[in-house]
Design a protein around this motif. Structure first.
Motif, PDB file in Angstrom:
ATOM      1  N   PRO A 149      -3.471  -2.033  20.579  1.00  0.00           N
ATOM      2  CA  PRO A 149      -2.141  -2.454  20.119  1.00  0.00           C
ATOM      3  C   PRO A 149      -1.270  -1.289  19.659  1.00  0.00           C
ATOM      4  O   PRO A 149      -0.066  -1.339  19.779  1.00  0.00           O
ATOM      5  N   ARG A 151      -6.755   8.080   7.166  1.00  0.00           N
ATOM      6  CA  ARG A 151      -5.721   7.070   7.395  1.00  0.00           C
ATOM      7  C   ARG A 151      -6.228   5.905   8.244  1.00  0.00           C
ATOM      8  O   ARG A 151      -5.427   5.216   8.878  1.00  0.00           O
ATOM      9  N   ALA A 174       1.982  -3.821   9.563  1.00  0.00           N
ATOM     10  CA  ALA A 174       0.710  -3.286  10.053  1.00  0.00           C
ATOM     11  C   ALA A 174      -0.147  -4.357  10.713  1.00  0.00           C
ATOM     12  O   ALA A 174      -0.878  -4.081  11.661  1.00  0.00           O
ATOM     13  N   GLY A 175      -0.055  -5.592  10.209  1.00  0.00           N
ATOM     14  CA  GLY A 175      -1.046  -6.583  10.639  1.00  0.00           C
ATOM     15  C   GLY A 175      -0.551  -7.699  11.526  1.00  0.00           C
ATOM     16  O   GLY A 175      -1.354  -8.461  12.056  1.00  0.00           O
ATOM     17  N   ILE A 183       0.820  -1.189   0.000  1.00  0.00           N
ATOM     18  CA  ILE A 183       0.000   0.000   0.000  1.00  0.00           C
ATOM     19  C   ILE A 183       0.862   1.250   0.000  1.00  0.00           C
ATOM     20  O   ILE A 183       1.733   1.390   0.773  1.00  0.00           O
ATOM     21  N   ASP A 199       0.247   7.376  18.554  1.00  0.00           N
ATOM     22  CA  ASP A 199       0.477   7.526  17.123  1.00  0.00           C
ATOM     23  C   ASP A 199       0.708   9.009  16.837  1.00  0.00           C
ATOM     24  O   ASP A 199      -0.020   9.856  17.350  1.00  0.00           O
ATOM     25  N   LYS A 259       1.572  12.306  14.084  1.00  0.00           N
ATOM     26  CA  LYS A 259       1.509  12.861  12.720  1.00  0.00           C
ATOM     27  C   LYS A 259       2.313  14.161  12.717  1.00  0.00           C
ATOM     28  O   LYS A 259       2.417  14.813  13.752  1.00  0.00           O
ATOM     29  N   ARG A 287      -3.603   2.756  -2.008  1.00  0.00           N
ATOM     30  CA  ARG A 287      -4.431   2.734  -0.807  1.00  0.00           C
ATOM     31  C   ARG A 287      -5.898   2.473  -1.140  1.00  0.00           C
ATOM     32  O   ARG A 287      -6.564   1.680  -0.512  1.00  0.00           O
ATOM     33  N   GLY A 323      -6.970  -2.756   7.516  1.00  0.00           N
ATOM     34  CA  GLY A 323      -7.131  -4.171   7.871  1.00  0.00           C
ATOM     35  C   GLY A 323      -8.053  -4.399   9.049  1.00  0.00           C
ATOM     36  O   GLY A 323      -8.102  -5.505   9.592  1.00  0.00           O
ATOM     37  N   CYS A 332      -7.263   2.369   9.602  1.00  0.00           N
ATOM     38  CA  CYS A 332      -6.650   1.061   9.334  1.00  0.00           C
ATOM     39  C   CYS A 332      -7.420   0.320   8.239  1.00  0.00           C
ATOM     40  O   CYS A 332      -8.631   0.124   8.354  1.00  0.00           O
ATOM     41  N   VAL A 345      -8.790   3.368  18.014  1.00  0.00           N
ATOM     42  CA  VAL A 345      -7.909   2.191  18.079  1.00  0.00           C
ATOM     43  C   VAL A 345      -7.403   1.819  16.680  1.00  0.00           C
ATOM     44  O   VAL A 345      -6.271   1.356  16.512  1.00  0.00           O
ATOM     45  N   PHE A 346      -8.251   2.028  15.676  1.00  0.00           N
ATOM     46  CA  PHE A 346      -7.861   1.742  14.293  1.00  0.00           C
ATOM     47  C   PHE A 346      -7.655   3.053  13.524  1.00  0.00           C
ATOM     48  O   PHE A 346      -7.745   3.084  12.314  1.00  0.00           O
ATOM     49  N   GLN A 347      -7.417   4.139  14.228  1.00  0.00           N
ATOM     50  CA  GLN A 347      -7.353   5.462  13.621  1.00  0.00           C
ATOM     51  C   GLN A 347      -8.731   5.838  13.085  1.00  0.00           C
ATOM     52  O   GLN A 347      -9.684   5.059  13.166  1.00  0.00           O
ATOM     53  N   THR A 363       0.163  -6.254  15.666  1.00  0.00           N
ATOM     54  CA  THR A 363      -1.053  -5.625  16.190  1.00  0.00           C
ATOM     55  C   THR A 363      -2.062  -6.693  16.610  1.00  0.00           C
ATOM     56  O   THR A 363      -2.602  -6.657  17.715  1.00  0.00           O
ATOM     57  N   PHE A 410       2.410  -4.447   4.973  1.00  0.00           N
ATOM     58  CA  PHE A 410       1.224  -5.106   5.524  1.00  0.00           C
ATOM     59  C   PHE A 410       1.576  -6.015   6.680  1.00  0.00           C
ATOM     60  O   PHE A 410       0.803  -6.149   7.633  1.00  0.00           O
ATOM     61  N   ALA A 414      -8.617  -7.898  10.705  1.00  0.00           N
ATOM     62  CA  ALA A 414      -8.026  -8.151  12.024  1.00  0.00           C
ATOM     63  C   ALA A 414      -9.071  -8.756  12.961  1.00  0.00           C
ATOM     64  O   ALA A 414      -8.791  -9.712  13.694  1.00  0.00           O
TER      65      ALA A 414
HETATM   66  C1  HEM Z   1      -5.996  -5.279  16.100  1.00  0.00           C
HETATM   67  C2  HEM Z   1      -5.289  -5.118  14.996  1.00  0.00           C
HETATM   68  C3  HEM Z   1      -4.954  -3.799  14.345  1.00  0.00           C
HETATM   69  C4  HEM Z   1      -4.921  -2.538  14.866  1.00  0.00           C
HETATM   70  C5  HEM Z   1      -5.250  -2.097  16.303  1.00  0.00           C
HETATM   71  C6  HEM Z   1      -4.531  -1.642  13.811  1.00  0.00           C
HETATM   72  C7  HEM Z   1      -4.389  -0.272  13.959  1.00  0.00           C
HETATM   73  C8  HEM Z   1      -3.973   0.584  12.954  1.00  0.00           C
HETATM   74  C9  HEM Z   1      -3.728   1.994  13.114  1.00  0.00           C
HETATM   75  C10 HEM Z   1      -3.882   2.779  14.418  1.00  0.00           C
HETATM   76  C11 HEM Z   1      -3.353   2.485  11.912  1.00  0.00           C
HETATM   77  C12 HEM Z   1      -3.000   3.925  11.568  1.00  0.00           C
HETATM   78  C13 HEM Z   1      -1.504   4.132  11.641  1.00  0.00           C
HETATM   79  C14 HEM Z   1      -1.113   5.539  11.268  1.00  0.00           C
HETATM   80  O1  HEM Z   1      -1.763   6.182  10.482  1.00  0.00           O
HETATM   81  O2  HEM Z   1      -0.101   5.993  11.781  1.00  0.00           O
HETATM   82  C15 HEM Z   1      -3.347   1.373  10.977  1.00  0.00           C
HETATM   83  C16 HEM Z   1      -3.014   1.462   9.643  1.00  0.00           C
HETATM   84  C17 HEM Z   1      -2.995   0.397   8.762  1.00  0.00           C
HETATM   85  N1  HEM Z   1      -3.357  -0.890   9.024  1.00  0.00           N
HETATM   86 FE1  HEM Z   1      -3.945  -1.612  10.814  1.00  0.00          FE
HETATM   87  N2  HEM Z   1      -4.340  -2.366  12.664  1.00  0.00           N
HETATM   88  C18 HEM Z   1      -4.590  -3.693  12.940  1.00  0.00           C
HETATM   89  C19 HEM Z   1      -4.509  -4.768  12.056  1.00  0.00           C
HETATM   90  C20 HEM Z   1      -4.243  -4.669  10.719  1.00  0.00           C
HETATM   91  C21 HEM Z   1      -4.212  -5.775   9.780  1.00  0.00           C
HETATM   92  C22 HEM Z   1      -4.496  -7.245  10.140  1.00  0.00           C
HETATM   93  C23 HEM Z   1      -3.880  -5.271   8.568  1.00  0.00           C
HETATM   94  C24 HEM Z   1      -3.714  -5.961   7.225  1.00  0.00           C
HETATM   95  C25 HEM Z   1      -3.526  -7.202   7.021  1.00  0.00           C
HETATM   96  C26 HEM Z   1      -3.723  -3.845   8.733  1.00  0.00           C
HETATM   97  C27 HEM Z   1      -3.409  -2.980   7.713  1.00  0.00           C
HETATM   98  C28 HEM Z   1      -3.196  -1.632   7.872  1.00  0.00           C
HETATM   99  C29 HEM Z   1      -2.737  -0.763   6.809  1.00  0.00           C
HETATM  100  C30 HEM Z   1      -2.453  -1.175   5.385  1.00  0.00           C
HETATM  101  C31 HEM Z   1      -2.612   0.514   7.359  1.00  0.00           C
HETATM  102  C32 HEM Z   1      -2.101   1.777   6.666  1.00  0.00           C
HETATM  103  C33 HEM Z   1      -3.230   2.618   6.209  1.00  0.00           C
HETATM  104  C34 HEM Z   1      -2.690   3.910   5.599  1.00  0.00           C
HETATM  105  O3  HEM Z   1      -1.709   4.462   6.087  1.00  0.00           O
HETATM  106  O4  HEM Z   1      -3.272   4.375   4.663  1.00  0.00           O
HETATM  107  N3  HEM Z   1      -3.960  -3.519  10.042  1.00  0.00           N
HETATM  108  N4  HEM Z   1      -3.725   0.237  11.636  1.00  0.00           N
END
Ligand code: HEM
Length: 391
Positions: free
Chosen positions: A260, A334, A188-189, A49, A264, A266, A54, A338, A336, A328-330, A192, A185, A342
């Motif tokens: 997790p 931006r 990220a995945g 990504i 964070d 920026k 994206r 996934g 998340c 938690v996932f933003q 977490t 990926f 997840a």
């Molecule tokens: C409980 C599990 C997870 C949590 C808490 C989590 C949390 C987050 C957070 C907070 C961000 C934003 C980071 C930032 O902008 O600085 C993020 C981005 C992202 N996550 Fe997750 N994530 C999890 C699992 C996953 C999984 C399993 C995948 C893919 C297989 C994934 C793929 C991504 C991707 C690709 C981004 C980047 C998005 C972007 O910047 O455009 N995440 N995640």
């Protein structure tokens, strides 16, 4: 427990702690185990990504078909690796060289941010010394692993495959770019999900009623299904799992208390103002803190420190929270990509484990302590006793 589904758990699912029996229990380190299992599972669904990708990734990752595909992969990993591992008398988790390199690279990258000035690591990097030398070696190994995976997939063919890597390979020819996608990926995945699961099992150990209720909900969705006449149905299906609102609520609640990604940052691109009118000049680092935000009385009420899955339910149905309240996932652009995947992965693992085993943390009164890093890794892992149920 939620009122709409409030029948008490049956005695079969009640969860009083029993002393470990040497034939059926084993000790292990749950967080380490999750890391190792996930390094394999996330790879099979991982993708790159950056910039324009994206949007594509977001469509693919959020789609039902990719979530179902992830469900199938996770289920197969659980059956072939996780369950046999937990069932064996003493489990020793084999840690691959790749896994070690990945952990080291994450740790050393995070440590770059600890000293007050970045000059130290930059100087070490130029001179190729100490931790920077180790970091370069670890990154090289991770990159080689990803490259090898892409090469293998090219040889085996990917046009008839449904996983994300194959789908992206259909549109991207640049293998270096694909490699970066895989590593991103994975970063990220992987940790977490492992972190979220580790904290969840710690909370379940402290809240056996929640665990009993998840088992009860599982029995209920499986008995209501038309598949229940099928004697071969041993594990939950994707659709049945989607009906488990209490499980979903319990996971969201656990992630609220133990996100997790705990903090964070920026960097401000152009001068701007925060909603409270605080002026932020270009280049300012702005940090939000999901761990603190999840524990604020002003935001979550007087029971903010309690593990209470019911706060997510209305009439037994899960109601999502505003992502700006629960980041938690933003949130926003931006967010998340996934997130849904997840949650599918976590639910599969939780159900597979708690339907077959009692997992007891050896010291439940000591809360998880986290090591400094990109994701909240439990320092020293989470020592547990694993007891096979019904033995
Ligand atoms: C409980 C599990 C997870 C949590 C808490 C989590 C949390 C987050 C957070 C907070 C961000 C934003 C980071 C930032 O902008 O600085 C993020 C981005 C992202 N996550 Fe997750 N994530 C999890 C699992 C996953 C999984 C399993 C995948 C893919 C297989 C994934 C793929 C991504 C991707 C690709 C981004 C980047 C998005 C972007 O910047 O455009 N995440 N995640």
């Amino acid at each position: 427990m939620p009122s709409a589904t409030s029948s008490p758990p049956t005695s079969k699912t009640s969860n009083t702690f029993s002393e470990p029996d040497s034939k059926t229990t084993r000790k292990g380190n749950l967080s380490r185990l999750f890391w190792v299992i996930y390094s394999a599972m996330v790879f099979s669904t991982s993708m790159a990504i950056r910039g324009i990708q994206r949007k594509t990734a977001s469509l693919k990752l959020g789609s039902i078909s990719i979530r179902m595909h992830a469900f199938d992969i996770v289920e197969s990993e659980i059956r072939s690796r996780l369950i046999p591992l937990l069932s064996s008398f003493s489990f020793v988790v084999a840690v691959s060289e790749f896994s070690e390199a990945f952990d080291l690279a994450s740790k050393l990258s995070a440590q770059r941010g600890l000293p007050p000035s970045s000059l130290i690591w930059k100087a070490k990097s130029v001179l190729n010394l100490g931790s920077e030398k180790k970091l370069k070696q670890a990154i090289k190994m991770v990159d080689e692993f990803a490259q090898c995976m892409i090469k293998q997939r090219r040889v085996m063919g990917f046009s008839d495959k449904h996983d994300l890597l194959s789908r992206f390979m259909g549109t991207i020819d640049d293998d270096k770019y694909l490699r970066d996608i895989v590593v991103s990926f994975l970063l990220a995945g992987r940790d977490t999900v492992a972190s979220g699961l580790t904290s969840f099992f710690w909370l379940l150990s402290r809240h056996p009623k929640v665990e009993s209720y998840i088992r009860y909900e599982l029995e209920k969705v499986m008995s209501l299904s038309s598949l229940s006449t099928d004697e071969d149905q041993q594990s939950v299906t994707f659709d049945q799992m989607r009906e488990m609102h209490f499980l979903h609520a319990a996971l969201c609640e656990s992630l609220r208390l133990f996100p997790p990604v705990q903090i964070d940052s920026k960097f401000v691109q152009n001068e701007d103002g925060l909603p409270d009118c605080t002026f932020v000049k270009k280049g300012t680092r702005v940090t939000y803190h999901p761990y603190a935000m999840g524990r604020m009385e002003r935001v979550w009420g007087s029971d903010c420190l309690e593990f209470n899955p019911e706060r997510w339910l209305r009439n037994g149905r899960y109601i999502p929270e505003n992502p700006y309240k629960y980041p938690v996932f933003q949130a926003g652009l931006r967010v998340c990509l996934g997130k849904e995947m997840a949650l599918v992965e976590m639910k599969c693992v939780v159900l597979a484990i708690i339907s077959r085993f009692n997992i007891r943390v050896t010291n439940p009164y000591q809360g998880p302590r986290f090591a400094p890093g990109l994701t909240a890794t439990v320092r020293g892992g989470l020592p547990v006793i694993v007891q096979q149920r019904g033995v």
